[in-house]
Design an enzyme around this catalytic site. Structure first.
Site, short mmCIF file in Angstrom:
data_model
loop_
_atom_site.label_atom_id
_atom_site.label_comp_id
_atom_site.label_asym_id
_atom_site.label_seq_id
_atom_site.Cartn_x
_atom_site.Cartn_y
_atom_site.Cartn_z
CE LYS C 76 -3.79 2.09 2.72
NZ LYS C 76 -4.33 1.93 3.55
CB SER C 151 -8.25 4.00 3.04
OG SER C 151 -6.65 3.12 3.91
CB SER C 175 -8.67 1.17 5.67
OG SER C 175 -9.08 1.97 5.42
#
Lengths: 484, 95, 483
Positions: C76, C151, C175
């Site tokens: 990420k 997210s 997330s």
């Protein structure tokens, strides 16, 4: 109207740790800009703080030294504001749970009176970097080497009533932190700084007046001047029907006055909240006891010892016990010379004068305590006179060397050989017919004073090296013989 | 709870955010509705409850006082928007 | 090759069926060919990946391979990677090449993993749909008109679209779990303090936690073996022993007690989702588990408390983005205030600015007790709810999200509606507990996630429960059309 000043001080003492309070970067002073600012200090995204154990220990030492409550639980909070020398956009500090709670120190004034000043709290926080305004046209340069250096902020109660008391208080705190070895106390380098909160009120009134805060004053003398100036300014303002504005002021040492720091002081809203990257610091009695048992001698105890062991006066003991380095220096000289009073006179006299003139700290003194002690031994055994000693000391300061080496090399050994002195005295008397006649004509009780002239001539002839006691005796003997 | 334009302007200033004039009504509305949401908390009496800053109620660990970081200025400043002579640069600050 | 799980790829490498360079090249080619549909990567680190793969193959040839050697993963774009752009999907960090590695990145490097690239996300991890990314939204591989969740939406989309066998995510309010549910993959948010936060760009420090996003529970266990552990650089990292998370996967579930909180099955829950979750629970009962109702009475307070704690911490955490030392700086600032305000005003997107403002307001003078302190008190109530419930059961189950993946743009105009998507996930972050989402069914062709919640540091139990479910069912094997 009679006015009374109300003064409270905030002292920032940089703690003498090797590394920063929350990072492993060095705290050494004077490095090239930003060479001691690591990723954590620059607040790079994702970096996190880890607390330095030495900073905690230092704060606890201070708390114990001022007989304060130690926070068994203390918490770091974030004080949020934007400034270029504050990389994270917040300063990590302690608002709600400081490490040191209420304590006190006793101060002694020049007239011998003492007073107790309360310490409200002392808390740990990180120092900011430095803004350099004169490096570039139109730009400010930011050096973050200092960012993250551990600070102990020591907040006094508004117990102080004059500039002199303020200085006595600051000196006392300075003496404590340097004696503890938790701060080098170097005011010129900014390791020990002071913010002064000053207000005035009609004497007898309970309520406080509006206060101003004068920031970052970095010498004892400036503290006294800045406070005196600020008190006067406030009295003038009020007596002219004006009012004091609550504001931050800056002391200008060149003009010896304070001035307002920001024209439009905006109301600060620091949005304090507990730092979620750091956890509460919990300490127990064992932790505190270990530190307590290991505390070095504090100034008050040392002063008492200096009076008892060395027979020093109250004043001399206070001056010499105040700072640890000075106290250590004095003790070494006293031991080496085996004459504490002589040592005290020289340390407080000639040595202090030279340090002041050269703006040098005692730890950097070119004349070591052993060198000075060695020289005092030569005064005591009559190898040199006190006057010649000053010459020896000058040479020592500028060129180094032991007293014996200097005495030998410069031929400063005192002449104590009576035969040699008698010869010189005879020559002086032979060349001074007029003064000899005056001596003879004088009343016997006034003759003593008149010896001075002859004394001077003998010293001049021997380059100051003749033993003054011996010269005195021989002169008197020979002149009095002429009078018979 | 309704915020007004001046609240939003004050908050934006505290947070150092430049907001376009025409966006202020939108922000005012959004922030007001978020505050309505969070104000549901006020219905609960929490007077006897110790605030929880950390899920484990853990305590701070201490780091040995050792210098572990060496000078890395060149690399760290290579990503700076403006740096010269080893200093980060910002528009002149007047004190 | 790209349809294999991490575990299968590991044995393929070990057996010499293919090399890490071949495997890595396969994924790089797929990303090049397919990712324009999903926008799941912000940066593809081709050269870097091939160099790591080559080194991994050499290590294997030299007999120095370990479990993870040569396995490709995606990071990420919130984890700092030395020498590689780390943007947090923000214009603010569009030019930011991190000068150091996050601890998680160091650990993958030390394990011999290959990094394919950095995945898309909501800007600064603030969002539930990936639509706040400066690089445009990532898209759900099950329906590219729909959001992948957020997210960690790019990581979820990449794994679901087989553009990476596994990826890292971070979870502040759901997330990892919410995008895992929406994209039909497996996601694990570990206990707070289990995975180091050093080098993981902070959103809300007391809630953020990194974790794995994978196809299966077994893969998640392999990932967590690499990621978990104490880090002396993170004061909130916990000194708790790290077990081998793959060791207990095959424990039978007979005697397991599952708690179903009544608050997680409200009236307005989508009936399709409720049904899929109930079916999953029946599957566990068939394996010998027993089910009981539990209660988490303060569930409704989780979102209000979260939307104080998270923005308050974020408002302070994001103050460092000031245009001075790194990141975006506005053109020709006239003075310092202009530098700050325009750099931040132009560098942050609207959702980030909204949250900074909410947090700034909540912390401002006179409001601290009513907001931040109150929210921290409610956190304790919420934690106590879970402690009480977990005294009565081994794991808690419920839906991960109230709805399946929604359409792009559907909720962007109403932040509060967007926040409500996190209703079942947020409480866990406030309590610091571990939770997983695994695929447990579908509705109208979209995946449904089952959330499994366990006690502190009980990741091994969660992985065991999830793995047993995946042995008995094949929801995790479903592949979006066209892949």
């Amino acid at each position: 109207m009679e006015w009374e000043a109300v003064i409270g001080l905030e002292i920032h003492a940089q703690l003498s740790t090797n590394s920063k309070i929350f990072s492993g970067a060095s705290t050494a002073f004077g490095a090239e800009p930003n060479t001691q600012a690591c990723a954590v200090d620059l607040a790079l995204p994702g970096t996190l703080p880890v607390f330095n154990e030495e900073a905690l220990r230092s704060a606890v030492k201070f708390g114990l030294a001022i007989d304060a409550e130690i926070g068994r639980k203390s918490v770091f909070d974030r004080k949020n504001y934007f400034y270029p020398d504050l990389p994270k956009g917040y300063q990590t500090s302690q608002l709600f749970y400081p490490i040191v709670g209420v304590g006190h120190v006793d101060i002694t004034m020049d007239d011998g009176t003492t007073k107790r000043v309360g310490v409200t709290r002392a808390h740990l926080e990180e120092d900011a970097g430095k803004s350099l305004h004169d490096e570039f046209p139109g730009m400010t340069g930011i050096d973050l080497n200092r960012a993250g250096t551990p600070l102990l902020e020591i907040v006094s109660e508004p117990d102080i009533r004059s500039a002199k008391e303020a200085v006595a208080y600051v000196r006392k705190i300075h003496a404590i932190v340097t004696s503890l070895g938790i701060c080098d106390g170097n005011m010129a380098e900014g390791s020990f700084r002071c913010d002064c909160n000053v207000s005035i009120r009609p004497k007898g009134q309970e309520e406080f007046g509006t206060r101003t805060e004068t920031k970052n004053i970095n010498s004892f003398r400036f503290i006294e001047r800045a406070i005196e100036g600020e008190i006067e300014r406030q009295i003038d303002l009020l007596e002219d029907g004006g009012r004091v504005v609550q504001e931050t002021r800056l002391y200008d040492a060149n003009k010896n006055e304070t001035r307002s720091m920001r024209s439009k002081e905006e109301a600060n809203d620091y949005r304090y909240f507990p730092c979620p990257d750091l956890l509460p610091i919990i300490i127990d009695d064992d932790y505190i006891d270990v530190i307590r048992n290991d505390l070095p001698e504090l100034p008050d105890a040392r002063k008492a010892r200096f009076m008892d062991d060395y027979g020093l006066s109250d004043y001399d003991a206070m001056v010499l016990s105040g700072e640890r380095n000075l106290a250590q220096y004095f003790e070494t000289v006293a031991k080496a010379s085996d004459d504490a009073k002589l040592a005290a006179n020289w340390v407080m006299g000639e040595l202090s004068k030279m340090l002041n003139q050269n703006d040098t700290e005692i730890v950097n003194s070119p004349v070591s305590a052993d060198q000075l002690g060695g020289m005092l031994v030569r005064i005591k055994d009559d190898t040199i006179s006190g006057k010649i000693a000053k010459q020896v000391f000058e040479v020592m300061w500028h060129e180094g060397g032991t007293a014996d080496q200097i005495i030998e090399a410069k031929g400063l050994k005192q002449v104590t050989d009576t035969g040699a002195i008698e010869g010189i005295v005879d020559e002086v008397i032979a060349k001074a017919d007029k003064q000899v006649e005056q001596y003879k004509a004088a009343e016997p009780e006034k003759r003593g004073k008149m010896l001075g002239f002859f004394m001077g001539q003998v010293m001049k002839a021997t380059g100051g090296k003749a033993n003054p006691g011996a010269v005195n005796g021989i002169l008197k003997k020979k002149l009095d013989a002429l009078c018979d | 709870m309704a915020l007004d334009r001046s609240d939003v302007e004050k908050i934006a200033h505290l947070a150092r955010l430049q907001i376009d004039e025409q966006e202020i009504p939108q922000y005012t509305e959004n922030l007001s509705s978020i505050l309505d949401l969070v104000n549901q908390m006020q219905a609960v009496d929490t007077s006897d409850i110790e605030p929880m800053a950390n899920s484990h109620d853990a305590v701070q660990r201490l780091r040995a006082d050792e210098v572990t970081e060496q000078n890395n200025r060149e690399k760290l400043q290579s990503i700076a928007p403006a740096a010269e002579a080893g200093l980060f640069q910002v528009p002149k600050v007047i004190e | 090759m790209f349809d294999k799980t991490l575990a299968e790829l590991a044995s393929g490498l070990e057996n010499g069926d293919f090399s890490s360079v071949e495997l890595t090249q396969t994924y790089l080619d797929r990303i090049k060919a397919e990712d324009s549909k999903y926008n799941s990567y912000i940066t593809v680190t081709e050269e870097h990946a091939l160099a790591q793969a080559k080194a991994a193959d050499e290590a294997r040839a030299a007999g120095n391979a370990s479990a993870f050697t040569g396995l490709p993963i995606a990071q990420k774009d919130i984890f700092c990677t030395d020498g590689v752009k780390t943007s947090c999907a923000s214009k603010m960090l569009d030019n930011f090449v991190a000068p150091y590695n996050a601890t998680v990145v160091d650990k993958f490097n030390a394990a011999g993993a290959v990094m394919l690239g950095k995945t898309n996300m909501d800007e600064f991890a603030m969002g539930s749909s990936n639509e706040s990314s400066f690089y445009g939204p990532s898209r759900n591989p099950w329906d590219t008109d729909r959001v992948p969740g957020g997210s960690s939406g790019g990581s979820a989309a990449a794994v679901a679209a087989r553009l990476a066998p596994a990826a890292t995510g971070t979870d502040t309010g759901g997330s990892i779990r919410q995008p895992a549910a929406l994209c039909g993959i497996t996601g694990l948010k570990p206990t707070y303090g289990r995975v180091s936060r050093f080098g993981m760009i902070a959103f809300a420090s007391s809630l953020d936690q990194g974790g794995p996003m994978t196809r299966t529970a077994e893969d998640a266990a392999m990932m967590l073996n690499v990621m978990a552990g104490f880090d002396h650089r993170d004061s909130t990292s916990m000194q708790v022993e790290v077990p081998d998370y793959t060791a207990d996967l095959n424990q039978p579930l007979k005697g397991l007690t599952i708690g179903l909180p009544k608050e997680y099955f409200p009236q307005d829950l989508s009936p399709a989702i409720a049904m899929q979750v109930q079916n999953a629970v029946k599957e566990f009962e068939a394996m010998g588990a027993t089910v009981k109702e539990v209660s988490l009475p303060n569930t409704a307070l989780a979102i209000p408390a979260y939307y104080i704690v998270a923005p308050a911490e974020a408002s302070s955490n994001l103050s460092r983005f000031d245009g001075v030392r790194y990141g975006y700086r506005c053109e020709s600032p006239v003075d310092l205030e202009d530098l700050y305000k325009r750099s931040r005003g132009e560098g942050f997107g609207p959702e980030v600015q909204r949250r900074i403002m909410v947090g700034t307001y909540a912390l401002s003078e006179g409001f601290y007790d009513a907001y931040y302190k109150k929210a921290q008190q409610i956190r304790r109530l919420i934690k106590q709810d879970f402690v009480n419930a977990l005294n009565e059961c081994d794991v808690i189950m419920g839906p991960t999200t109230p709805h399946p993946a929604f359409k792009l743009g559907e909720k962007t105009s109403d932040p509060v509606a967007m926040y409500m998507e996190d209703i079942f996930t947020i409480a866990l972050n406030l309590a610091g507990l571990p939770g997983m989402s695994i695929p447990c069914g579908q509705t109208e062709g979209l995946p449904v996630g089952l959330q499994i919640i366990g006690d502190y540091f009980a990741e091994q139990k969660l992985l065991n429960v999830a793995h047993q479910f995946q042995l008995a069912t094949d929801w995790h094997k479903q592949t979006p059309d066209g892949i």
